[in-house]
Design an enzyme around this catalytic site. Structure first.
Site, short mmCIF file in Angstrom:
data_model
loop_
_atom_site.label_atom_id
_atom_site.label_comp_id
_atom_site.label_asym_id
_atom_site.label_seq_id
_atom_site.Cartn_x
_atom_site.Cartn_y
_atom_site.Cartn_z
N GLY A 34 0.01 3.25 8.66
CA GLY A 34 -0.23 4.44 7.84
C GLY A 34 -1.25 4.18 6.75
N ARG A 35 -0.78 3.68 5.61
CA ARG A 35 -1.65 3.34 4.49
C ARG A 35 -1.22 1.99 3.92
NH1 ARG A 35 -4.67 6.29 6.28
NH2 ARG A 35 -5.70 8.13 5.41
N GLU A 40 -9.06 -3.37 1.71
CA GLU A 40 -9.80 -3.47 2.97
C GLU A 40 -11.29 -3.57 2.69
OE1 GLU A 40 -8.67 -0.27 5.58
OE2 GLU A 40 -6.55 -0.80 5.52
N HIS A 83 -7.91 -2.14 10.92
CA HIS A 83 -7.84 -0.68 10.76
C HIS A 83 -8.51 0.03 11.94
CE1 HIS A 83 -7.37 2.59 7.43
NE2 HIS A 83 -7.11 3.08 8.63
#
Length: 337
Positions: free
Chosen positions: A248-249, A278, A297
């Site tokens: 998700g995050r 990131e 990601h």
């Protein structure tokens, strides 16, 4: 005058700035609508000033990753719409967009299957030690019958707890239940009766899910409310055979707490496609652990899904500039008609 000619006449001189590489057919679609298009593939230190110059006359923006904050928006006085090639919109200054009455469009739904696939992939990879066994095989450690250090855990007929039951969670629940005969539980602020009826999913409190699930799959949005939603306390409540998945995050997980849980055996393993920072720092301790699978990601990074997202973003922009905010508008309730 034909309807297409009328559209083109209305759009003449409107300027669209695309700040990510998209398929030429989509640029052509915008131009066929009468828009003038400037494209950056993507924005970098070499062209940032050129980008700032271009957005001075921009009526629309399309792109992703780049942070569209108040500094950027203040340089675009003619802006009428921003169209994100993403579902999440934490890179966009929503308060400023609302204040200026600028719609923010996004691309939900087109990526649900890809996201569910990557989460299933992480579940299988971590549980069956695929990356770990691949590494050892390449290192020449397969010299005969395998000892238990190569053995993983089953995925089928286990319990999965989905944290954040939205569109992606529903598709993931389908894969888990119909494909792997898993028991599905979910934690959400609201009930999702469709998922309960179709996949026999159970709406449970967080502590129950943490203490009884074999897999914890997190698909929470990023916000101040969800920051470090998973930390030391939450990992301590999990089974020591549990596998933790987050796509998700990154901000929803305290990585220091996760590292501690992995190192001390509080949980068996983890799979991450998102991180607090990131790209992941090259000195991150996560990189030293064998019981975790790390992805850069890539949840929506397939050729097909990226094209669908870009196509959706272009269609969203065209709709918004024509006054239609019925679909995929983040702030439709705020925008003054």
């Amino acid at each position: 005058m034909t309807p297409i000619e009328k559209i083109n006449e209305n759009n003449n001189n409107k300027h669209i700035v695309v700040y990510r590489k998209i398929h030429p057919s989509l640029i052509e679609k915008l131009e066929n609508q009468g828009y003038r298009v400037t494209q950056f593939e993507p924005i970098n230190s070499n062209n940032i000033e050129e980008f700032y110059e271009a957005i001075k006359t921009a009526n629309g923006l399309i792109g992703s990753v780049f942070k569209v904050d108040e500094n950027v928006l203040s340089r675009a006085p003619l802006l009428e719409c921003v169209s994100a090639i993403s579902v999440g919109y934490d890179n966009y200054d929503l308060a400023t967009l609302n204040h200026r009455n600028i719609p923010l469009m996004h691309t939900p739904n087109v990526l649900n299957d890809s996201m569910a696939d990557i989460m299933m992939g992480l579940m299988i990879s971590v549980a069956r030690k695929l990356a770990y066994c691949d590494k050892r095989t390449r290192n020449g450690e397969w010299n005969g019958p395998l000892d238990k250090s190569w053995f993983g855990l089953e995925v089928h007929h286990k319990k999965v707890g989905i944290i954040g039951m939205g569109r992606i969670g529903e598709v993931l629940a389908k894969r888990c239940r119909m494909g792997f005969d898993m028991d599905v539980a979910y934690y959400s602020r609201s009930r999702h009766t469709k998922v309960e009826e179709l996949y026999d999913a159970k709406h449970e409190d967080l502590d129950t899910i943490l203490s009884t699930s074999d897999f914890i799959c997190v698909i929470l949005p990023g916000s101040q409310e969800t920051k470090h939603f998973f930390s030391f306390e939450q990992f301590s409540k999990m089974k020591n055979s549990a596998i933790f998945i987050n796509a998700g995050r990154g901000m929803t997980v305290n990585e220091i707490a996760l590292i501690d849980a992995l190192e001390t055996g509080k949980i068996a393993g983890a799979g991450l496609d998102v991180f607090e920072k990131e790209p992941l720092n090259k000195d991150s301790k996560l990189l030293t652990l064998d019981n975790i699978v790390l992805l850069p990601h890539i949840g929506t990074s397939t050729i097909e899904t990226q094209h669908l997202m870009s196509e959706c973003a272009v269609n969203n922009l065209i709709s918004a500039l024509n006054g239609n905010l019925e679909k995929n508008c983040v702030n439709a309730s705020i925008i003054k008609k």
